[in-house]
Design a protein around this motif. Structure first.
Motif, mmCIF file in Angstrom:
data_model
loop_
_atom_site.group_PDB
_atom_site.id
_atom_site.type_symbol
_atom_site.label_atom_id
_atom_site.label_comp_id
_atom_site.label_asym_id
_atom_site.label_seq_id
_atom_site.Cartn_x
_atom_site.Cartn_y
_atom_site.Cartn_z
ATOM 1 N N HIS A 36 0.835 -1.205 0.000
ATOM 2 C CA HIS A 36 0.000 0.000 0.000
ATOM 3 C C HIS A 36 0.867 1.251 0.000
ATOM 4 N N ASP A 37 0.553 2.172 -0.878
ATOM 5 C CA ASP A 37 1.238 3.463 -0.941
ATOM 6 C C ASP A 37 0.204 4.544 -0.654
ATOM 7 N N PRO A 38 0.223 5.129 0.557
ATOM 8 C CA PRO A 38 -0.771 6.146 0.909
ATOM 9 C C PRO A 38 -0.813 7.328 -0.059
ATOM 10 N N ASP A 39 0.314 7.707 -0.624
ATOM 11 C CA ASP A 39 0.323 8.825 -1.572
ATOM 12 C C ASP A 39 -0.415 8.471 -2.858
ATOM 13 N N ARG A 40 -0.313 7.229 -3.271
ATOM 14 C CA ARG A 40 -0.955 6.790 -4.514
ATOM 15 C C ARG A 40 -2.391 6.306 -4.264
ATOM 16 N N ASP A 41 -2.578 5.533 -3.178
ATOM 17 C CA ASP A 41 -3.851 4.857 -2.941
ATOM 18 C C ASP A 41 -4.777 5.590 -1.982
ATOM 19 N N GLY A 42 -4.240 6.537 -1.211
ATOM 20 C CA GLY A 42 -5.039 7.182 -0.171
ATOM 21 C C GLY A 42 -5.064 6.327 1.078
ATOM 22 N N GLY A 43 -5.633 6.860 2.123
ATOM 23 C CA GLY A 43 -5.688 6.121 3.385
ATOM 24 C C GLY A 43 -4.312 5.946 3.978
ATOM 25 N N ARG A 44 -4.204 5.016 4.913
ATOM 26 C CA ARG A 44 -2.908 4.711 5.523
ATOM 27 C C ARG A 44 -2.648 3.219 5.397
ATOM 28 N N ASP A 45 -1.408 2.850 5.517
ATOM 29 C CA ASP A 45 -1.022 1.444 5.400
ATOM 30 C C ASP A 45 -1.426 0.708 6.668
ATOM 31 N N ILE A 46 -2.359 -0.227 6.551
ATOM 32 C CA ILE A 46 -2.802 -1.007 7.715
ATOM 33 C C ILE A 46 -2.594 -2.503 7.511
ATOM 34 N N THR A 47 -2.024 -2.907 6.386
ATOM 35 C CA THR A 47 -1.954 -4.321 6.036
ATOM 36 C C THR A 47 -0.525 -4.854 6.079
ATOM 37 N N LYS A 48 -0.403 -6.063 6.612
ATOM 38 C CA LYS A 48 0.878 -6.785 6.636
ATOM 39 C C LYS A 48 0.597 -8.209 6.184
ATOM 40 N N PHE A 49 1.340 -8.674 5.179
ATOM 41 C CA PHE A 49 1.228 -10.060 4.727
ATOM 42 C C PHE A 49 2.534 -10.787 5.002
ATOM 43 N N VAL A 50 2.436 -11.985 5.543
ATOM 44 C CA VAL A 50 3.595 -12.861 5.684
ATOM 45 C C VAL A 50 3.195 -14.264 5.257
ATOM 46 N N GLN A 51 4.139 -14.974 4.678
ATOM 47 C CA GLN A 51 3.898 -16.364 4.304
ATOM 48 C C GLN A 51 4.542 -17.243 5.370
ATOM 49 N N PHE A 52 3.729 -18.052 6.005
ATOM 50 C CA PHE A 52 4.146 -18.885 7.131
ATOM 51 C C PHE A 52 5.398 -19.701 6.809
ATOM 52 N N SER A 53 5.432 -20.288 5.633
ATOM 53 C CA SER A 53 6.533 -21.188 5.270
ATOM 54 C C SER A 53 7.876 -20.478 5.058
ATOM 55 N N ASP A 54 7.869 -19.144 5.007
ATOM 56 C CA ASP A 54 9.113 -18.392 4.834
ATOM 57 C C ASP A 54 9.920 -18.292 6.126
ATOM 58 N N TYR A 55 9.350 -18.726 7.237
ATOM 59 C CA TYR A 55 9.997 -18.542 8.536
ATOM 60 C C TYR A 55 10.316 -19.877 9.180
ATOM 61 N N LYS A 56 11.539 -19.976 9.652
ATOM 62 C CA LYS A 56 12.033 -21.234 10.229
ATOM 63 C C LYS A 56 11.738 -21.355 11.726
ATOM 64 N N SER A 57 11.441 -20.236 12.369
ATOM 65 C CA SER A 57 11.146 -20.288 13.801
ATOM 66 C C SER A 57 9.917 -19.440 14.101
ATOM 67 N N PHE A 58 9.258 -19.774 15.200
ATOM 68 C CA PHE A 58 8.091 -18.999 15.594
ATOM 69 C C PHE A 58 8.488 -17.584 16.008
ATOM 70 N N ASN A 59 9.690 -17.418 16.556
ATOM 71 C CA ASN A 59 10.153 -16.081 16.922
ATOM 72 C C ASN A 59 10.283 -15.192 15.692
ATOM 73 N N ALA A 60 10.864 -15.731 14.627
ATOM 74 C CA ALA A 60 11.012 -14.961 13.388
ATOM 75 C C ALA A 60 9.644 -14.647 12.780
ATOM 76 N N LEU A 61 8.748 -15.616 12.815
ATOM 77 C CA LEU A 61 7.395 -15.406 12.304
ATOM 78 C C LEU A 61 6.688 -14.324 13.114
ATOM 79 N N THR A 62 6.783 -14.409 14.419
ATOM 80 C CA THR A 62 6.142 -13.421 15.291
ATOM 81 C C THR A 62 6.675 -12.025 15.012
#
Length: 120
Positions: A73-99
């Motif tokens: 999300h780009d607030p300057d281009r899209d408006g609003g504010r950035d409220i979204t975070k996406f992560v792919q579970f399988s990209d992380y080897k530990s729960f600490n890194a995922l968290t």
């Protein structure tokens, strides 16, 4: 997203009556992409005016390229504010890194919301 935004707004209104603050985090666990990307993006931008963040965790081996689009999300281009975070579970080897990955944008999103409204 709309239901969570309404809930976040209501909780903040109740909290303000007691001179408190409220902030909601919507966690979405998914095993696939969004079917209607444009509509989802629209709802996220509309919800960005509410005291909330949206965290999306992709689980499994699906193609999550659409979800990553929601996280760009780009607030300057899209408006609003950035409220979204996406992560792919399988990209992380530990729960600490995922968290850490899941929560890393939340503090800035929260502070930005309250500062923009001159609440903090």
């Amino acid at each position: 997203i709309q239901t969570s935004a309404s809930y976040a707004r209501h909780e903040q209104e109740v909290a303000e009556e007691e001179s408190k603050l409220s902030y909601t985090i919507l966690l979405i666990l998914t095993s696939g992409n969004v079917e209607n990307m444009k509509e989802t993006k629209k709802h996220l931008i509309e919800a960005s005016g509410e005291p909330m963040s949206v965290v999306i965790v992709g689980i499994g081996d699906a193609d999550f390229s659409g979800m990553e689009f929601l996280d760009e999300h780009d607030p300057d281009r899209d408006g609003g504010r950035d409220i979204t975070k996406f992560v792919q579970f399988s990209d992380y080897k530990s729960f600490n890194a995922l968290t850490e990955a899941v929560l890393d944008e939340i503090p800035e999103q929260l502070v930005t919301y309250f500062y923009d409204r001159k609440i903090l």
